[in-house]
Structures are given as structure tokens and as C-alpha cells.
Design a protein around this motif. Structure first.
Motif, PDB file in Angstrom:
ATOM      1  N   GLN A  30      -5.072 -10.719 -36.034  1.00  0.00           N
ATOM      2  CA  GLN A  30      -4.583  -9.557 -36.505  1.00  0.00           C
ATOM      3  C   GLN A  30      -3.729  -8.621 -35.609  1.00  0.00           C
ATOM      4  N   ASP A  31      -4.468  -8.231 -34.652  1.00  0.00           N
ATOM      5  CA  ASP A  31      -3.933  -7.432 -33.610  1.00  0.00           C
ATOM      6  C   ASP A  31      -2.697  -8.022 -32.778  1.00  0.00           C
ATOM      7  N   LEU A  33      -0.751 -10.273 -34.496  1.00  0.00           N
ATOM      8  CA  LEU A  33       0.387 -10.272 -35.457  1.00  0.00           C
ATOM      9  C   LEU A  33       1.054  -8.967 -35.466  1.00  0.00           C
ATOM     10  N   ASP A  34       0.260  -7.904 -35.440  1.00  0.00           N
ATOM     11  CA  ASP A  34       0.646  -6.368 -35.439  1.00  0.00           C
ATOM     12  C   ASP A  34       1.531  -6.140 -34.092  1.00  0.00           C
ATOM     13  N   SER A  35       1.277  -6.715 -32.910  1.00  0.00           N
ATOM     14  CA  SER A  35       1.746  -6.459 -31.833  1.00  0.00           C
ATOM     15  C   SER A  35       3.345  -7.131 -31.924  1.00  0.00           C
ATOM     16  N   VAL A  36       3.297  -8.346 -32.256  1.00  0.00           N
ATOM     17  CA  VAL A  36       4.678  -8.990 -32.285  1.00  0.00           C
ATOM     18  C   VAL A  36       5.452  -8.454 -33.511  1.00  0.00           C
ATOM     19  N   GLN A  37       5.086  -7.858 -34.554  1.00  0.00           N
ATOM     20  CA  GLN A  37       5.617  -7.441 -35.647  1.00  0.00           C
ATOM     21  C   GLN A  37       6.101  -6.067 -35.055  1.00  0.00           C
ATOM     22  N   ASP A  38       5.454  -5.070 -34.254  1.00  0.00           N
ATOM     23  CA  ASP A  38       5.809  -4.042 -33.814  1.00  0.00           C
ATOM     24  C   ASP A  38       7.107  -4.042 -33.077  1.00  0.00           C
ATOM     25  N   SER A  39       6.891  -5.126 -31.907  1.00  0.00           N
ATOM     26  CA  SER A  39       7.811  -5.546 -30.921  1.00  0.00           C
ATOM     27  C   SER A  39       9.204  -5.777 -31.602  1.00  0.00           C
ATOM     28  N   MET A  40       9.263  -6.583 -32.538  1.00  0.00           N
ATOM     29  CA  MET A  40      10.332  -7.410 -33.144  1.00  0.00           C
ATOM     30  C   MET A  40      11.192  -6.058 -33.900  1.00  0.00           C
ATOM     31  N   MET A  41      10.275  -5.191 -34.405  1.00  0.00           N
ATOM     32  CA  MET A  41      10.783  -4.077 -35.289  1.00  0.00           C
ATOM     33  C   MET A  41      11.554  -3.053 -34.241  1.00  0.00           C
TER      34      MET A  41
END
Length: 85
Positions: A30-31, A33-41
Motif C-alpha cells: 500500500q505504501d 502504491l501511494d508513493s507511485v501515485q504521489d509521484s505520478m501526480m
């Protein structure tokens, strides 16, 4: 300046590799996924005006910084939880 389709293609291309890199670093799905999503955003919101050839190194730096931020937050949380318990 990268177009919307160029951004989409780039993010599709690096999504799995970035997730594996983040998962290896933080060891929690989960962390990661959150890191990748934050980076993409962050990449799409702050660097939309950059040319497509600059996206890979920018994304790698953003992902690395996001992972480092995760470790800093984790260290701070563990410090406070040990002080409060």
C-alpha cells in the motif's frame, strides 16, 4: 511540451517498474502504491510544460524523493509513538 497522450503513454510504460522499485524500497504494498501515485501526480501537475524526453529522469527523481519522504515520516512516527508509549 508533452501532450496528454505522451504523458499517458509514459506513465503506462513506467508504472510497473516504478511500483516494483517502490515496493522493494518500502516493503509494503500500500505504501508503494501511494508513493507511485504521489509521484505520478507531482509529475503531471508540476512538470506538464516539460518536453517528453525530460520526463524519465524527472519521474525517477520525484519517485526517489517520495520514497525518502516516506522513510522520514516513518522515522518521525516511530519516534513519537515510542515517546508516547
Amino acid at each position: 511540451m508533452a501532450t496528454r497522450s505522451e504523458f499517458s503513454d509514459f506513465l503506462e510504460k513506467v508504472e510497473l517498474r516504478a511500483f516494483k522499485q517502490a515496493l522493494f524500497a518500502v516493503r509494503d504494498e500500500q505504501d508503494a502504491l501511494d508513493s507511485v501515485q504521489d509521484s505520478m501526480m507531482k509529475l503531471t501537475s508540476k512538470y506538464a510544460d516539460k518536453p517528453p524526453d525530460e520526463l524519465p529522469p524527472l519521474f525517477q527523481r520525484i519517485l526517489q524523493n517520495t520514497i525518502h519522504d516516506h522513510y522520514r515520516r516513518q522515522k518521525t512516527r516511530s519516534l513519537f509513538s515510542s515517546l508516547l508509549s
